[in-house]
Design a protein around this motif. Structure first.
Motif, PDB file in Angstrom:
ATOM      1  N   THR A 284       4.927   9.563  -1.451  1.00 14.45           N
ATOM      2  CA  THR A 284       5.179  11.055  -2.032  1.00 14.45           C
ATOM      3  C   THR A 284       6.606  11.299  -2.117  1.00 14.45           C
ATOM      4  O   THR A 284       7.429  10.449  -1.755  1.00 14.45           O
ATOM      5  CB  THR A 284       4.565  12.140  -1.452  1.00 14.45           C
ATOM      6  OG1 THR A 284       5.231  12.398  -0.146  1.00 14.45           O
ATOM      7  CG2 THR A 284       3.115  12.041  -1.122  1.00 14.45           C
TER       8      THR A 284
ATOM      9  N   GLU B 236       0.779  -1.416   0.065  1.00 14.54           N
ATOM     10  CA  GLU B 236       0.140   0.103  -0.046  1.00 14.54           C
ATOM     11  C   GLU B 236       0.958   1.234   0.128  1.00 14.54           C
ATOM     12  O   GLU B 236       0.270   2.185  -0.471  1.00 14.54           O
ATOM     13  CB  GLU B 236      -0.978  -0.101   1.095  1.00 14.54           C
ATOM     14  CG  GLU B 236      -1.914  -1.042   1.071  1.00 14.54           C
ATOM     15  CD  GLU B 236      -3.003  -1.066   2.215  1.00 14.54           C
ATOM     16  OE1 GLU B 236      -2.788  -0.423   3.165  1.00 14.54           O
ATOM     17  OE2 GLU B 236      -4.083  -1.746   2.081  1.00 14.54           O
ATOM     18  N   ALA B 237       2.041   1.304   0.503  1.00 10.50           N
ATOM     19  CA  ALA B 237       2.869   2.322   0.356  1.00 10.50           C
ATOM     20  C   ALA B 237       3.398   2.789  -0.901  1.00 10.50           C
ATOM     21  O   ALA B 237       3.597   3.850  -1.191  1.00 10.50           O
ATOM     22  CB  ALA B 237       4.393   2.142   1.391  1.00 10.50           C
TER      23      ALA B 237
ATOM     24  N   ILE C 262       3.080   5.657   5.874  1.00  8.86           N
ATOM     25  CA  ILE C 262       2.752   5.941   4.407  1.00  8.86           C
ATOM     26  C   ILE C 262       1.724   5.214   3.859  1.00  8.86           C
ATOM     27  O   ILE C 262       1.064   5.714   2.980  1.00  8.86           O
ATOM     28  CB  ILE C 262       4.273   5.713   3.712  1.00  8.86           C
ATOM     29  CG1 ILE C 262       5.273   6.887   4.169  1.00  8.86           C
ATOM     30  CG2 ILE C 262       3.889   5.928   2.238  1.00  8.86           C
ATOM     31  CD1 ILE C 262       6.554   6.576   3.555  1.00  8.86           C
TER      32      ILE C 262
ATOM     33  N   ASP D 222       7.981  11.645   1.224  1.00  8.12           N
ATOM     34  CA  ASP D 222       8.004  10.480   1.831  1.00  8.12           C
ATOM     35  C   ASP D 222       9.156   9.221   1.352  1.00  8.12           C
ATOM     36  O   ASP D 222       9.726   8.865   2.073  1.00  8.12           O
ATOM     37  CB  ASP D 222       6.685   9.416   1.635  1.00  8.12           C
ATOM     38  CG  ASP D 222       5.508  10.044   2.256  1.00  8.12           C
ATOM     39  OD1 ASP D 222       5.536  10.617   3.069  1.00  8.12           O
ATOM     40  OD2 ASP D 222       4.442   9.919   1.753  1.00  8.12           O
TER      41      ASP D 222
ATOM     42  N   GLY E 238      -0.911   4.113   5.356  1.00  6.40           N
ATOM     43  CA  GLY E 238      -2.215   4.545   5.619  1.00  6.40           C
ATOM     44  C   GLY E 238      -3.255   3.877   5.969  1.00  6.40           C
ATOM     45  O   GLY E 238      -4.497   4.090   6.074  1.00  6.40           O
ATOM     46  N   ASN E 239      -2.991   2.409   6.104  1.00 10.76           N
ATOM     47  CA  ASN E 239      -3.901   1.565   6.658  1.00 10.76           C
ATOM     48  C   ASN E 239      -4.363   1.471   8.174  1.00 10.76           C
ATOM     49  O   ASN E 239      -3.462   1.027   8.721  1.00 10.76           O
ATOM     50  CB  ASN E 239      -3.696   0.354   6.033  1.00 10.76           C
ATOM     51  CG  ASN E 239      -4.796  -0.748   6.441  1.00 10.76           C
ATOM     52  OD1 ASN E 239      -5.329  -0.816   7.357  1.00 10.76           O
ATOM     53  ND2 ASN E 239      -5.035  -1.544   5.322  1.00 10.76           N
TER      54      ASN E 239
ATOM     55  N   ALA F 262       1.448   2.804  -3.446  1.00 12.69           N
ATOM     56  CA  ALA F 262       0.493   3.641  -4.058  1.00 12.69           C
ATOM     57  C   ALA F 262       0.612   4.756  -3.418  1.00 12.69           C
ATOM     58  O   ALA F 262       0.160   5.885  -4.079  1.00 12.69           O
ATOM     59  CB  ALA F 262      -0.753   2.936  -3.979  1.00 12.69           C
ATOM     60  N   ASN F 263       0.958   5.041  -2.052  1.00 11.05           N
ATOM     61  CA  ASN F 263       0.809   6.355  -1.488  1.00 11.05           C
ATOM     62  C   ASN F 263       2.031   7.344  -1.387  1.00 11.05           C
ATOM     63  O   ASN F 263       1.916   8.554  -1.026  1.00 11.05           O
ATOM     64  CB  ASN F 263       0.109   5.890  -0.037  1.00 11.05           C
ATOM     65  CG  ASN F 263      -1.186   5.420  -0.096  1.00 11.05           C
ATOM     66  OD1 ASN F 263      -1.904   5.642  -1.081  1.00 11.05           O
ATOM     67  ND2 ASN F 263      -1.376   4.748   0.887  1.00 11.05           N
TER      68      ASN F 263
ATOM     69  N   LYS G   4       7.134   2.036  -7.396  1.00  8.16           N
ATOM     70  CA  LYS G   4       6.035   1.938  -7.445  1.00  8.16           C
ATOM     71  C   LYS G   4       5.663   0.356  -7.903  1.00  8.16           C
ATOM     72  O   LYS G   4       4.577   0.091  -8.687  1.00  8.16           O
ATOM     73  CB  LYS G   4       5.206   2.874  -8.370  1.00  8.16           C
ATOM     74  CG  LYS G   4       5.413   4.355  -7.969  1.00  8.16           C
ATOM     75  CD  LYS G   4       4.730   4.535  -6.782  1.00  8.16           C
ATOM     76  CE  LYS G   4       4.861   6.213  -6.718  1.00  8.16           C
ATOM     77  NZ  LYS G   4       4.340   6.601  -5.267  1.00  8.16           N
TER      78      LYS G   4
END
Length: 220
Positions: free
Chosen positions: A102, A96-97, A140, A105, A142-143, A99-100, A188
């Protein structure tokens, strides 16, 4: 949620007892005798009891049916299950990091890895930056549920890092894994990041079990 101490005295006692448990000064299976421990720490029984309650809530101490308090035994099955859960969570959060994350980050993650590399010869510092990297990836990702469960097993995992972090080879291997993980997140590539994170934790599990078994402290 772990019980929070109500005063500074309890916090200090908690920190010292936790240090002794994690460093094996208090051995697995050893009983905590309140009068002797209070004398040894130069504190009254009240902050000691508050610290003990908090450590019980974190499963770093164990309340027996008879009322006694002991340091939990090192159980091979429990250790394996803990690391299996951690591997699944780290894999999910790495995915998931991807996808999120930046640019800021990624800069943060790369900075942590750089500091990890600079301190890899020092066990405590290397461990600190390894923990920081995993915490940053969790944030990062975010879950919120993954973060919550990850936090709940943190103290238990900390108990076992003692057994693997003192080996230079393991610290070097962990650093190499951290570099690969950050590169996968920067690229990614969720599948690659998830696999690196999962394999990294499985490797830590195997090394932990090996070292603990060699110590003669583990219950098969």
């Amino acid at each position: 949620m772990a019980e929070q101490p109500r005063n500074t005295g309890a916090q200090l006692v908690y920190g010292e007892l936790k240090r002794r448990i994690l460093s094996l000064e208090l051995k697995p299976g050893e009983r905590i005798y309140e009068p002797a421990m209070a004398t040894a720490l130069h504190v009254s029984r009240t902050p000691l009891r508050e610290a003990i309650r908090r450590l019980i809530s974190e499963s770093l101490l164990e309340q027996q049916p008879t009322g006694g308090v002991v340091v939990p035994a090192l159980d091979e099955t429990v250790i394996s299950e803990l690391y299996d859960v951690r591997a699944a969570l780290e894999s999910l959060m790495a995915r998931e990091a991807c996808a999120n994350a930046t640019a800021a980050d990624l800069e943060e993650l790369q900075g942590i890895v750089a500091r990890n590399a600079a301190m890899v010869e020092f066990p405590d510092e290397a461990m600190k930056y390894g923990v920081a990297l995993h915490a940053a990836i969790a944030r990062i990702a975010g879950n919120s549920w993954a973060q919550r469960f990850h936090g709940q097993i943190a103290s238990q995992v900390e108990r076992y890092r003692y057994f693997t972090n003192n080996a230079p080879e393991r610290r070097d291997e962990a650093l190499a894994n951290h570099r690969l993980l950050v590169e996968a997140i920067a690229s990614k590539d969720p599948e690659k990041a998830a696999k690196i994170a999962f394999d990294h934790v499985v490797g830590a599990r195997e090394e932990t079990l090996r070292v603990i078994s060699a110590s003669g402290l583990v219950i098969e």
